[in-house]
Design a protein around this motif. Sequence first.
Motif, PDB file in Angstrom:
ATOM      1  N   ALA A 121      -1.538 -33.918   0.887  1.00 57.31           N
ATOM      2  CA  ALA A 121      -0.118 -33.978   1.148  1.00 57.31           C
ATOM      3  C   ALA A 121       0.685 -34.302   0.493  1.00 57.31           C
ATOM      4  O   ALA A 121       1.635 -34.411   0.129  1.00 57.31           O
ATOM      5  CB  ALA A 121       0.049 -34.069   2.304  1.00 57.31           C
ATOM      6  N   GLN A 128       6.961 -33.554  -5.869  1.00 61.05           N
ATOM      7  CA  GLN A 128       8.401 -33.176  -5.291  1.00 61.05           C
ATOM      8  C   GLN A 128       8.681 -33.873  -6.032  1.00 61.05           C
ATOM      9  O   GLN A 128      10.114 -33.584  -5.977  1.00 61.05           O
ATOM     10  CB  GLN A 128       8.645 -33.143  -3.910  1.00 61.05           C
TER      11      GLN A 128
ATOM     12  N   ARG B 276       7.611 -33.340   5.344  1.00 62.69           N
ATOM     13  CA  ARG B 276       7.087 -34.487   4.915  1.00 62.69           C
ATOM     14  C   ARG B 276       5.425 -34.641   4.763  1.00 62.69           C
ATOM     15  O   ARG B 276       4.857 -34.556   3.819  1.00 62.69           O
ATOM     16  CB  ARG B 276       7.696 -35.836   3.894  1.00 62.69           C
ATOM     17  N   GLU B 277       4.898 -35.300   5.579  1.00 64.85           N
ATOM     18  CA  GLU B 277       4.055 -36.459   6.036  1.00 64.85           C
ATOM     19  C   GLU B 277       2.417 -35.099   5.716  1.00 64.85           C
ATOM     20  O   GLU B 277       1.968 -35.208   4.714  1.00 64.85           O
ATOM     21  CB  GLU B 277       3.626 -37.087   6.411  1.00 64.85           C
ATOM     22  N   ARG B 279       2.800 -31.786   5.716  1.00 59.32           N
ATOM     23  CA  ARG B 279       2.586 -30.907   4.279  1.00 59.32           C
ATOM     24  C   ARG B 279       3.183 -30.864   3.342  1.00 59.32           C
ATOM     25  O   ARG B 279       3.108 -29.988   2.022  1.00 59.32           O
ATOM     26  CB  ARG B 279       3.223 -29.719   4.590  1.00 59.32           C
ATOM     27  N   GLY B 280       3.788 -32.084   2.836  1.00 61.45           N
ATOM     28  CA  GLY B 280       4.273 -32.608   1.597  1.00 61.45           C
ATOM     29  C   GLY B 280       4.687 -31.685   0.528  1.00 61.45           C
ATOM     30  O   GLY B 280       5.054 -31.243  -0.264  1.00 61.45           O
ATOM     31  N   LEU B 281       6.050 -31.097   1.654  1.00 58.79           N
ATOM     32  CA  LEU B 281       6.893 -29.635   0.782  1.00 58.79           C
ATOM     33  C   LEU B 281       8.490 -30.897   0.585  1.00 58.79           C
ATOM     34  O   LEU B 281       9.092 -29.609  -0.108  1.00 58.79           O
ATOM     35  CB  LEU B 281       7.110 -29.206   2.809  1.00 58.79           C
ATOM     36  N   CYS B 282       8.433 -31.674   1.192  1.00 55.05           N
ATOM     37  CA  CYS B 282       9.623 -32.452   0.646  1.00 55.05           C
ATOM     38  C   CYS B 282       8.863 -33.566  -0.367  1.00 55.05           C
ATOM     39  O   CYS B 282       8.536 -34.078   0.813  1.00 55.05           O
ATOM     40  CB  CYS B 282      10.811 -32.426   1.375  1.00 55.05           C
ATOM     41  N   TYR B 283      10.234 -34.005  -0.855  1.00 53.53           N
ATOM     42  CA  TYR B 283      10.487 -35.725  -1.004  1.00 53.53           C
ATOM     43  C   TYR B 283      10.835 -35.986  -0.471  1.00 53.53           C
ATOM     44  O   TYR B 283      10.711 -37.039   0.523  1.00 53.53           O
ATOM     45  CB  TYR B 283      10.562 -35.599  -2.613  1.00 53.53           C
ATOM     46  N   THR B 304      13.325 -28.983  -2.104  1.00 55.76           N
ATOM     47  CA  THR B 304      11.809 -28.621  -2.222  1.00 55.76           C
ATOM     48  C   THR B 304      12.005 -27.980  -3.768  1.00 55.76           C
ATOM     49  O   THR B 304      12.656 -27.206  -4.343  1.00 55.76           O
ATOM     50  CB  THR B 304      11.095 -28.274  -1.233  1.00 55.76           C
ATOM     51  N   THR B 305      10.386 -27.349  -4.073  1.00 49.76           N
ATOM     52  CA  THR B 305      10.872 -27.042  -5.237  1.00 49.76           C
ATOM     53  C   THR B 305      10.600 -25.716  -5.368  1.00 49.76           C
ATOM     54  O   THR B 305      10.621 -25.184  -4.051  1.00 49.76           O
ATOM     55  CB  THR B 305       9.040 -27.186  -6.110  1.00 49.76           C
ATOM     56  N   ARG B 308       8.112 -23.527  -3.013  1.00 48.23           N
ATOM     57  CA  ARG B 308       7.587 -23.799  -0.449  1.00 48.23           C
ATOM     58  C   ARG B 308       8.762 -23.947  -0.667  1.00 48.23           C
ATOM     59  O   ARG B 308       8.975 -24.606   0.630  1.00 48.23           O
ATOM     60  CB  ARG B 308       7.397 -25.063  -1.163  1.00 48.23           C
TER      61      ARG B 308
END
Lengths: 414, 414
Positions: A121, A128, B276-277, B279-283, B304-305, B308
């Motif tokens: 994660a 990102q 964020r924390e 799933r790490g989907l976004c900064y 996000t990328t 994702r």
Amino acid sequence: MTEPILSHTFPNGLVLVAEPMRSLQSAAFTFLLPTGCAHDPAHRGGLGSFTCEMLLRGAGTRDSRRLVLDLDKLGVERSESVNHIHTGFSGATLAANLGEALAIYGDILRRPHLPEEQFEAARQVMLQELQAIEDEPAQKMMVALRLRHYPEPWGRPSQGEREAILATTIEEVRDHFARHYHAQDAILGVAGRFDWELLQDTVGELFGDWSPRKPPEVAEGPSGPRYVHLPYASNQTHIGIAYPSVPYRDDDYFQAWGAVGVLSGGMSSRLFTEVRERRGLCYTVHAMPHTLRDRGGVFCYAGTTADRAQETLEVTLGELCRLAEGVEAHELDRLKARIKSSLIMQQESSSARSAAVARDWYHLGRARTLEELGQLVDGLTCRSINAYLAEHPPRDFTFATLGPEELEVPDGVS
Amino acid sequence: MTEPILSHTFPNGLVLVAEPMRSLQSAAFTFLLPTGCAHDPAHRGGLGSFTCEMLLRGAGTRDSRRLVLDLDKLGVERSESVNHIHTGFSGATLAANLGEALAIYGDILRRPHLPEEQFEAARQVMLQELQAIEDEPAQKMMVALRLRHYPEPWGRPSQGEREAILATTIEEVRDHFARHYHAQDAILGVAGRFDWELLQDTVGELFGDWSPRKPPEVAEGPSGPRYVHLPYASNQTHIGIAYPSVPYRDDDYFQAWGAVGVLSGGMSSRLFTEVRERRGLCYTVHAMPHTLRDRGGVFCYAGTTADRAQETLEVTLGELCRLAEGVEAHELDRLKARIKSSLIMQQESSSARSAAVARDWYHLGRARTLEELGQLVDGLTCRSINAYLAEHPPRDFTFATLGPEELEVPDGVS
């Protein structure tokens, strides 16, 4: 007007430097750890940032969730940052919560879990962030400019590179932490309302037995070519110009700083007037001094439409070169008035002061009060600034541009 | 703890509202003029911003150059902003310079030169600003989201449109100034160190004979479609989601505000944790309440990328919908602790307070002290927030995305 700054150096090398601000009810702290992206291994750009991203995911007796819950419960407004020389951890909270907040940071900086199950994660968050910079062309250009202005590794981007982030392992993060997070050369700046005796005791208990291991040295390499253009499909061109300047610890620093203040600071500054107000070339144009420990630079930015980019580059560069002819008394008077006002306003922010006293300590081995800064600024004269400029005229420029077309960079000026 | 807020309404309708902060040495002011981009003529989007850009180019006895020189000399840290309902002029300086600074603003707001010879340079600056937004995809997406969420003209971008800026004449700017810059419904917020009697006298002398003309009404139109996608060549996708909420003046505002605080505020908030924390989907991911006088909204952002993006949209939207099930006691406790801390820190900033008391007056016809705000927050309970959420579950979503591909927006949720 301002109170004396207090400091204590613990036997293990940790420095506590603190500015009392008795009119406030808050207290702020800034930890500077002597590990920045210049310490990233050559093939692992971003390892320091990755480590920082992992540090808050559980520490001491708290798991990841409990850690953030407890920081939020204490009302800590926190932030982390990695620059070339330091990793910084800052927080501001009510004065009464300072001790408890520092205790949590004792765990974060000394006993982080660096848990494997959160590693992917964290890697995604790192990727990102890198990707997000792709959509920030001004920032992307400034990264390229810094890489060329400073010799390796001082110009590196703290967020690292995609390949390195993809290849990083949890063992590398743990190893980076073990090498770099020690008391020697670590600085804790505090500002706001606190009891000095109690603060020393608290910090002593939390960090007094932290291992003193000395941070590794950094080897310098060459700097990049003097002009780089990054092609970018946009109607906008982002222009960056840098030139060498003295670092903060240099006796002449305030002369250099004063000259940049005349160039770019306030609405009546030269760049704002010539580039924005008179010609309407830009929405944003500015120049800023930047300092490492032993070298510095002035970094200038202008963003404009592609069709006006060449003119913007020339007018901006013209103003930089014209600085060598000196500044005038009325310009310096305005600068002093602006700074006097802004110093007094800084005096009302514990966060700003905790960061400033910590940075000062790194550069000078002591911290300046706002009063002393005020006296340094007051002591500037046209004569002193112009003598500095005669000896150090802006030159040896580095350029970076990002936009649809490469610009022509004048030959004679660098 | 905080002192009572003082206010005086002049016969011409101008309101002076002021918060004494005796521990400070600075004073800050915020003028809110009742003219925002909702007042721009339909075919002249950006006229209010253009007028604002022209206002500082000379006023009263000072030409453009002298005006900026004198503001810099007084050490005024100034800014201007145009939102939907107001044009704001803010400044902060040493307490001793407050009167002189206000006198200059008396000229700017009442006797600007709006000089023809600077009109083209100002137009260029306006165009440069518009162009700069093209390189700020997150901001561009949020502009599109706001346009769809609010009925016309409340969602308009203040910077206007290129064609309108190209077509604007100096006569239109002068006419816009003449129509909109009057005392009726104008608000001057002041905070910091000042003498109340003297401040009233100064403001009375400078603005007491300002014409009271009533600002024109704004007619509402329809809002836009519920989803818009802006194609953009990037690997990044910017996602915006908005839903209706109550405005600041509504009795339930703090219930709505508390719910958004649980969703997005601090590291332990739901969005930060889930998106964020874990799933790490976004900064970056956040949600914020926004208010006009009679309507409001919650605006949520995630960057996000592209690969994702669909997952990010769904997880984020899932959290918004889950809010309807209510918040929990431990979430509310943390929110209260965070806010308590941040209210006390606000108390140390004259700039923040001068803007807050002026805005409060617009929405409520009076200003709340930080103490009163603290009591409102303290009074929140899970029961009160959950009762609000049961009656106003997040729904009727509006979406905007910017990136390489359109996303699938779930049908059932809006």
